[in-house]
Design an enzyme around this catalytic site. Structure first.
Site, mmCIF file in Angstrom:
data_model
loop_
_atom_site.group_PDB
_atom_site.id
_atom_site.type_symbol
_atom_site.label_atom_id
_atom_site.label_comp_id
_atom_site.label_asym_id
_atom_site.label_seq_id
_atom_site.Cartn_x
_atom_site.Cartn_y
_atom_site.Cartn_z
ATOM 1 N N ASP A 163 0.838 -1.204 0.000
ATOM 2 C CA ASP A 163 0.000 0.000 0.000
ATOM 3 C C ASP A 163 0.871 1.252 0.000
ATOM 4 O O ASP A 163 1.898 1.303 0.688
ATOM 5 C CB ASP A 163 -0.902 -0.018 1.242
ATOM 6 C CG ASP A 163 -2.003 1.019 1.169
ATOM 7 O OD1 ASP A 163 -2.295 1.522 0.066
ATOM 8 O OD2 ASP A 163 -2.584 1.332 2.228
ATOM 9 N N ASN A 207 1.525 3.403 -3.059
ATOM 10 C CA ASN A 207 2.098 3.904 -4.312
ATOM 11 C C ASN A 207 1.541 5.278 -4.681
ATOM 12 O O ASN A 207 2.293 6.192 -5.049
ATOM 13 C CB ASN A 207 1.814 2.931 -5.468
ATOM 14 C CG ASN A 207 2.605 1.644 -5.370
ATOM 15 O OD1 ASN A 207 3.539 1.536 -4.580
ATOM 16 N ND2 ASN A 207 2.227 0.664 -6.169
ATOM 17 N N GLY A 208 0.215 5.415 -4.597
ATOM 18 C CA GLY A 208 -0.402 6.683 -4.977
ATOM 19 C C GLY A 208 0.007 7.820 -4.067
ATOM 20 O O GLY A 208 0.321 8.924 -4.534
ATOM 21 N N SER A 260 -6.759 -5.644 -6.594
ATOM 22 C CA SER A 260 -7.925 -6.293 -6.009
ATOM 23 C C SER A 260 -9.118 -6.231 -6.955
ATOM 24 O O SER A 260 -9.136 -5.460 -7.936
ATOM 25 C CB SER A 260 -8.294 -5.622 -4.675
ATOM 26 O OG SER A 260 -8.927 -4.377 -4.910
ATOM 27 N N THR A 261 -10.144 -7.015 -6.644
ATOM 28 C CA THR A 261 -11.373 -6.966 -7.428
ATOM 29 C C THR A 261 -12.037 -5.595 -7.324
ATOM 30 O O THR A 261 -12.804 -5.206 -8.211
ATOM 31 C CB THR A 261 -12.350 -8.057 -6.943
ATOM 32 O OG1 THR A 261 -12.464 -7.987 -5.511
ATOM 33 C CG2 THR A 261 -11.863 -9.441 -7.329
ATOM 34 N N GLU A 262 -11.745 -4.859 -6.258
ATOM 35 C CA GLU A 262 -12.303 -3.509 -6.086
ATOM 36 C C GLU A 262 -11.501 -2.443 -6.816
ATOM 37 O O GLU A 262 -11.992 -1.328 -7.041
ATOM 38 C CB GLU A 262 -12.378 -3.157 -4.600
ATOM 39 C CG GLU A 262 -13.385 -3.964 -3.790
ATOM 40 C CD GLU A 262 -12.940 -5.394 -3.528
ATOM 41 O OE1 GLU A 262 -13.795 -6.293 -3.547
ATOM 42 O OE2 GLU A 262 -11.726 -5.614 -3.322
ATOM 43 N N ASN A 263 -10.266 -2.752 -7.181
ATOM 44 C CA ASN A 263 -9.412 -1.743 -7.818
ATOM 45 C C ASN A 263 -9.862 -1.350 -9.224
ATOM 46 O O ASN A 263 -9.394 -0.344 -9.771
ATOM 47 C CB ASN A 263 -7.960 -2.213 -7.874
ATOM 48 C CG ASN A 263 -7.261 -2.171 -6.525
ATOM 49 O OD1 ASN A 263 -6.275 -2.863 -6.309
ATOM 50 N ND2 ASN A 263 -7.776 -1.377 -5.595
ATOM 51 N N ARG A 323 -10.978 2.267 -9.759
ATOM 52 C CA ARG A 323 -10.034 3.383 -9.830
ATOM 53 C C ARG A 323 -10.053 4.015 -11.223
ATOM 54 O O ARG A 323 -10.580 3.424 -12.171
ATOM 55 C CB ARG A 323 -8.627 2.899 -9.478
ATOM 56 C CG ARG A 323 -8.510 2.476 -8.023
ATOM 57 C CD ARG A 323 -7.086 2.190 -7.615
ATOM 58 N NE ARG A 323 -6.998 1.906 -6.190
ATOM 59 C CZ ARG A 323 -5.859 1.744 -5.528
ATOM 60 N NH1 ARG A 323 -4.697 1.819 -6.165
ATOM 61 N NH2 ARG A 323 -5.862 1.498 -4.234
#
Length: 251
Positions: A22, A24-25, A67-70, A73
């Protein structure tokens, strides 16, 4: 990368380390850069950790990459992650294969762009015979999605008559997960200072130890990994089998 030598490795080092990579951004934003420019630096950190892990006695390393949620983005950031996966495999696959690394991609293959699915399959195929070090990359992965897929597979077995509902067990469910055949993680690390699992290895981490480190992933290196393992080595793992006198909950 040297072969794993458990005689010389860190005493009591965790065999399976899983990392939520976690930050990078935020690493990019702190430097006045677009979020997606943090991801190439995150790939550099992956290379450092993959190189260092066997020296600390780690035999299995699982990295949470996408992730499946990414998918929610921004499209440009998602495209950059896909590009970097292909770049990493194309540039590093032969070196990893020659070093005895076996690569496995966890997560759903459906929904991946065809060129990404192809390179995932190529990485697994090329390293299928290796056994010196096991590198898992969770890509298009979610712990809940994996459990749903496993439940669907078991339900199909029941519907077809191949399985009776009362015969469903922990072992049968585990065998339907994308992590089947892997040892459960001994240590789960999360970087960036956040303290949550974010849908990562929900079933498998039931008795894992957790270490949260206040460092953004692009800055991660062998020293931070060593610090996490040192912290792990201070823990007493009980797997629910013993409880302190003043604690009334299992664990």
């Amino acid at each position: 990368m040297a072969p794993i030598d458990h005689e010389e490795a860190t005493p009591h080092a965790p065999l399976h380390v899983a990392i939520v990579m976690d930050g990078n951004g935020r690493w990019a934003k702190r430097r006045g850069l677009p979020r997606q420019l943090g991801h190439p630096k995150g790939v550099d950190a992956i290379r450092r950790v993959v190189e260092a892990a066997p020296d600390h006695g780690v035999g299995w390393l699982t990295l949470y990459a996408f992730s499946t949620e990414n998918w929610r983005r921004p499209a440009g950031e998602v495209a950059e992650v896909m590009r970097l996966l292909k770049l990493y495999v194309n540039s590093d696959l032969e070196k990893l294969a020659r070093s005895g690394v076996r690569i496995r991609i966890l997560g759903r293959r459906t929904g991946l762009p065809p060129d990404v699915a192809e390179i995932v399959e190529r990485a697994e195929r090329r390293t299928a015979g290796n056994d010196k070090f096991f590198l898992q990359v969770a890509f298009n992965y979610g712990g809940r999605a994996d459990l749903v897929d496993a439940a669907r597979a078991l339900a199909a077995d029941v519907a077809s008559g191949r399985l009776a509902p009362e015969d469903i067990s922990d072992e049968l469910l585990q065998a339907k997960l994308s992590t089947d055949g892997l040892p459960d993680p001994d240590l789960v690390i999360r970087t960036s200072g956040e303290q949550r699992l974010s849908n990562f290895l929900l079933w498998e981490s039931a008795y894992s130890e957790f270490v949260f480190q206040d460092v953004l992933w692009p800055d991660y290196n062998a020293e931070y990994l060593r610090a996490a393992i040192d912290e792990y080595n201070k823990r007493e793992r009980r797997y629910g089998g013993a409880v302190a006198d003043d604690v009334l909950a299992a664990g």
